[in-house]
Design an enzyme around this catalytic site. Sequence first.
Site, PDB file in Angstrom:
ATOM      1  N   ASP A  79      22.695  35.469 -62.725  1.00  0.00           N
ATOM      2  CA  ASP A  79      22.582  35.146 -64.153  1.00  0.00           C
ATOM      3  C   ASP A  79      21.141  34.889 -64.580  1.00  0.00           C
ATOM      4  O   ASP A  79      20.269  34.576 -63.772  1.00  0.00           O
ATOM      5  CB  ASP A  79      23.454  33.941 -64.520  1.00  0.00           C
ATOM      6  CG  ASP A  79      23.137  32.700 -63.692  1.00  0.00           C
ATOM      7  OD1 ASP A  79      22.753  32.847 -62.518  1.00  0.00           O
ATOM      8  OD2 ASP A  79      23.282  31.577 -64.212  1.00  0.00           O
ATOM      9  N   GLU A 138      24.825  30.357 -61.839  1.00  0.00           N
ATOM     10  CA  GLU A 138      24.102  29.330 -61.089  1.00  0.00           C
ATOM     11  C   GLU A 138      23.382  28.396 -62.044  1.00  0.00           C
ATOM     12  O   GLU A 138      23.322  27.192 -61.809  1.00  0.00           O
ATOM     13  CB  GLU A 138      23.094  29.979 -60.136  1.00  0.00           C
ATOM     14  CG  GLU A 138      22.431  28.994 -59.170  1.00  0.00           C
ATOM     15  CD  GLU A 138      21.294  28.182 -59.772  1.00  0.00           C
ATOM     16  OE1 GLU A 138      21.114  27.016 -59.389  1.00  0.00           O
ATOM     17  OE2 GLU A 138      20.574  28.717 -60.651  1.00  0.00           O
ATOM     18  N   GLU A 139      22.856  28.953 -63.138  1.00  0.00           N
ATOM     19  CA  GLU A 139      22.120  28.133 -64.104  1.00  0.00           C
ATOM     20  C   GLU A 139      23.029  27.149 -64.828  1.00  0.00           C
ATOM     21  O   GLU A 139      22.559  26.157 -65.386  1.00  0.00           O
ATOM     22  CB  GLU A 139      21.393  29.023 -65.110  1.00  0.00           C
ATOM     23  CG  GLU A 139      20.324  29.934 -64.513  1.00  0.00           C
ATOM     24  CD  GLU A 139      19.147  29.184 -63.910  1.00  0.00           C
ATOM     25  OE1 GLU A 139      19.107  27.942 -64.020  1.00  0.00           O
ATOM     26  OE2 GLU A 139      18.272  29.835 -63.316  1.00  0.00           O
ATOM     27  N   HIS A 362      11.542  29.108 -65.009  1.00  0.00           N
ATOM     28  CA  HIS A 362      12.109  28.787 -66.319  1.00  0.00           C
ATOM     29  C   HIS A 362      11.081  28.881 -67.451  1.00  0.00           C
ATOM     30  O   HIS A 362      11.410  28.582 -68.599  1.00  0.00           O
ATOM     31  CB  HIS A 362      12.794  27.414 -66.343  1.00  0.00           C
ATOM     32  CG  HIS A 362      14.014  27.335 -65.474  1.00  0.00           C
ATOM     33  ND1 HIS A 362      15.044  26.446 -65.696  1.00  0.00           N
ATOM     34  CD2 HIS A 362      14.389  28.042 -64.394  1.00  0.00           C
ATOM     35  CE1 HIS A 362      15.981  26.606 -64.779  1.00  0.00           C
ATOM     36  NE2 HIS A 362      15.596  27.579 -63.965  1.00  0.00           N
TER      37      HIS A 362
END
Length: 392
Positions: A79, A138-139, A362
């Site tokens: 993702d 996962e995020e 990020h």
Amino acid sequence: MNTLIKEYIRTKAADLTELRRQFHSEPELSWEEYKTTAFICDYLSQLGIPYRKTDPTGVIAEIKGGRSGKTVALRADIDALPVEELNKDLIYASKEHGKMHACGHDAHTAMLLIAAEALNGLKDELSGTIRLIFQPAEEAARGAKMMVEEGAMEGIDHVFGIHIWSQMPTHKVACTPGPQFASADIFNVKFTGQGGHGAIPQDCIDAAVIASSFVMNLQSVVSRTIDPQQGAVVTVGKMEAGTRFNVIAENAKIEGTVRCFDPSVRDHVEKQIDHYANQVASIYGGIAQVEYIRGTQAVINDTESAALVQKVAAECFGEHVLFDEKPTMGGEDFSFYLDHAPGSFALVGSGNSEKDTEWAHHHGKFNIDEDALVTGAELYAQFAWAFLQENK
């Protein structure tokens, strides 16, 4: 080390880059990875590797060896993040506004596909089974749990994962025994006071003052109630209070996160947040409501597994690639796989100042040195090969 794996993956360097760039240009958020899932399925089909989709997204596949043996799982997350790409000059920049692979999951997916391709070519020589886990969300810190519920860890003897790491030089590999990533929790606190006119504070209970006092006092949870040799972080990231400049706030809301490695420290901080919130509210005559949400657990590398990763990396790339990276307070839901089998989680460096790939994960300018892709793909494949060889 298997020389055929090394040679094969090095011939696939261009394909690795192309795969990674395709995933990067078409990012999909957690639970929305439909195109990515479809692409993975098509790729596995062409290789003749059996697979099944998970709901709503994700893929579990298996490469069965020609001889019986243990089963090792390799995991890659798929993702992206709700981050606007700032690398507009890249030919493979995100095509999706407000979405970006700003953490390297595009690289993980590409590396595991090529590793699978290399291993599948040697399946008759494998003593055991390799399970491939292409994990969504996962995020959102929930994808690993879902994959476990979908049977991803049934019959697994060992599990291994990789994360591209921009804070480490390209090609370096880190996998130390013990804590690697911290647990990552969320807390929400709502304070209720009594609103009123800003000119008549004596008739009010100011929720903004309560919340402010709580934020300041909360810092002493770590500095004064936890052993200094125990790592912990308590961060307030969001604070909302009031409705207007001349109205004393009746309500205030706070959101924050807790990071640590030790479960007992985690329990302690959760209790302290509730205690501090209620005691501070009581001092001012207000009310506190606390919600504590447990997210990912700490990723604790198994000692023998981490030693095997280091051995494989040294044999494949040379002793000089081994890097002593300190544990990070970042979170990773790979931890949920470790509830069901021993394993480890390695970091592969992709930081290169000359290629401007040292931006933090990020960040909108995050990018990777694509030379690291071959290192990651080979580490996936060589680790699986080595584990099965040592556990015939």
